[in-house]
Design a protein around this motif. Structure first.
Motif, PDB file in Angstrom:
ATOM      1  N   PHE A  12     -35.972   4.066 -64.772  1.00 36.88           N
ATOM      2  CA  PHE A  12     -37.127   4.458 -64.310  1.00 36.88           C
ATOM      3  C   PHE A  12     -37.574   2.979 -63.175  1.00 36.88           C
ATOM      4  CE2 PHE A  12     -37.039   5.893 -68.259  1.00 36.88           C
ATOM      5  CZ  PHE A  12     -37.957   6.878 -68.073  1.00 36.88           C
ATOM      6  N   PRO A  13     -38.661   3.810 -62.222  1.00 42.16           N
ATOM      7  CA  PRO A  13     -39.043   2.162 -61.223  1.00 42.16           C
ATOM      8  C   PRO A  13     -39.453   1.154 -61.469  1.00 42.16           C
ATOM      9  CG  PRO A  13     -39.348   4.140 -60.907  1.00 42.16           C
ATOM     10  CD  PRO A  13     -39.142   4.734 -61.949  1.00 42.16           C
ATOM     11  N   PRO A  14     -38.741   0.031 -61.467  1.00 41.70           N
ATOM     12  CA  PRO A  14     -39.074  -1.116 -62.376  1.00 41.70           C
ATOM     13  C   PRO A  14     -40.064  -2.023 -62.751  1.00 41.70           C
ATOM     14  CG  PRO A  14     -37.948  -1.766 -60.409  1.00 41.70           C
ATOM     15  CD  PRO A  14     -38.294  -0.704 -60.484  1.00 41.70           C
TER      16      PRO A  14
ATOM     17  N   THR B 243     -26.498  11.229 -79.284  1.00 44.06           N
ATOM     18  CA  THR B 243     -27.763   9.965 -79.331  1.00 44.06           C
ATOM     19  C   THR B 243     -28.960   9.653 -78.207  1.00 44.06           C
ATOM     20  OG1 THR B 243     -27.095   9.374 -81.026  1.00 44.06           O
ATOM     21  CG2 THR B 243     -29.020   8.118 -79.594  1.00 44.06           C
ATOM     22  N   LEU B 244     -30.450  10.417 -77.819  1.00 39.27           N
ATOM     23  CA  LEU B 244     -30.819   9.414 -76.485  1.00 39.27           C
ATOM     24  C   LEU B 244     -30.674   7.885 -76.677  1.00 39.27           C
ATOM     25  CD1 LEU B 244     -32.046  10.165 -73.736  1.00 39.27           C
ATOM     26  CD2 LEU B 244     -33.864  10.388 -74.764  1.00 39.27           C
ATOM     27  N   TYR B 245     -30.612   6.990 -76.084  1.00 37.49           N
ATOM     28  CA  TYR B 245     -31.605   5.371 -76.213  1.00 37.49           C
ATOM     29  C   TYR B 245     -32.391   5.690 -74.874  1.00 37.49           C
ATOM     30  CZ  TYR B 245     -31.713   0.214 -76.369  1.00 37.49           C
ATOM     31  OH  TYR B 245     -32.172  -0.727 -76.645  1.00 37.49           O
ATOM     32  N   ILE B 246     -33.532   4.872 -75.056  1.00 35.76           N
ATOM     33  CA  ILE B 246     -34.324   4.162 -74.231  1.00 35.76           C
ATOM     34  C   ILE B 246     -34.720   3.182 -74.200  1.00 35.76           C
ATOM     35  CG2 ILE B 246     -36.885   4.791 -73.029  1.00 35.76           C
ATOM     36  CD1 ILE B 246     -36.964   7.656 -74.747  1.00 35.76           C
ATOM     37  N   ASN B 247     -34.044   2.417 -73.021  1.00 36.87           N
ATOM     38  CA  ASN B 247     -34.588   0.927 -73.067  1.00 36.87           C
ATOM     39  C   ASN B 247     -35.819   0.795 -72.323  1.00 36.87           C
ATOM     40  OD1 ASN B 247     -35.029  -1.662 -72.313  1.00 36.87           O
ATOM     41  ND2 ASN B 247     -32.234  -1.282 -72.113  1.00 36.87           N
ATOM     42  N   ALA B 248     -36.540   0.194 -72.989  1.00 39.24           N
ATOM     43  CA  ALA B 248     -38.332  -0.107 -72.661  1.00 39.24           C
ATOM     44  C   ALA B 248     -37.925  -1.651 -71.981  1.00 39.24           C
ATOM     45  CB  ALA B 248     -38.826  -0.135 -73.258  1.00 39.24           C
ATOM     46  N   THR B 249     -36.766  -2.296 -71.799  1.00 36.72           N
ATOM     47  CA  THR B 249     -37.326  -3.361 -71.330  1.00 36.72           C
ATOM     48  C   THR B 249     -35.988  -3.545 -69.787  1.00 36.72           C
ATOM     49  OG1 THR B 249     -36.469  -4.733 -73.257  1.00 36.72           O
ATOM     50  CG2 THR B 249     -35.913  -6.381 -71.448  1.00 36.72           C
ATOM     51  N   ASP B 250     -35.118  -2.866 -69.728  1.00 40.01           N
ATOM     52  CA  ASP B 250     -34.246  -2.338 -67.802  1.00 40.01           C
ATOM     53  C   ASP B 250     -34.956  -1.492 -67.906  1.00 40.01           C
ATOM     54  OD1 ASP B 250     -33.109  -0.674 -69.472  1.00 40.01           O
ATOM     55  OD2 ASP B 250     -31.037  -2.246 -69.235  1.00 40.01           O
TER      56      ASP B 250
END
Length: 103
Positions: A49-51, A23-30
């Motif tokens: 990724f850069p903030p 599983t790959l989980y991408i967190n757009a919040t952080d």
């Protein structure tokens, strides 16, 4: 972006080679992402990724499963916007790897 693409390809290939779902989980919040075999298991890949980059899920879900035949559970598209560029990231149907297009 190259590191992100390389990490995705690595997890996809690992799923095929080991015959296991990952599983790959991408967190757009952080602005981070993690890959693991099972929830609670050690991370296989982790990155960020850069903030100031903005992640938008278009048709892609936050969780992407890599099946043991190399396909994605839920093909879709996401968008990453940086200060100077916009990237459309496609997780396609079939065994093709992720496609990252600079807009």
């Amino acid at each position: 972006m190259k590191t992100f693409a390389d990490d995705i390809h690595f997890v996809q290939q690992l799923s095929v080679n080991r015959g296991e779902v990952h599983t790959l989980y991408i967190n757009a919040t952080d602005n981070s992402y993690q890959a693991y075999k099972d929830w609670g298991s050690p991370m296989i890949v982790t990155g960020s990724f850069p903030p100031d980059w903005e992640i938008t899920f278009l048709s892609l879900k936050q969780h992407v499963l890599f099946y043991n035949n190399g396909t994605f559970s839920n093909p879709g598209t996401m968008l990453i916007e940086t200060k100077n560029n916009e990237y459309r990231i496609l997780f396609p149907f079939g065994r093709n790897g992720v496609v990252i297009d600079r807009q």
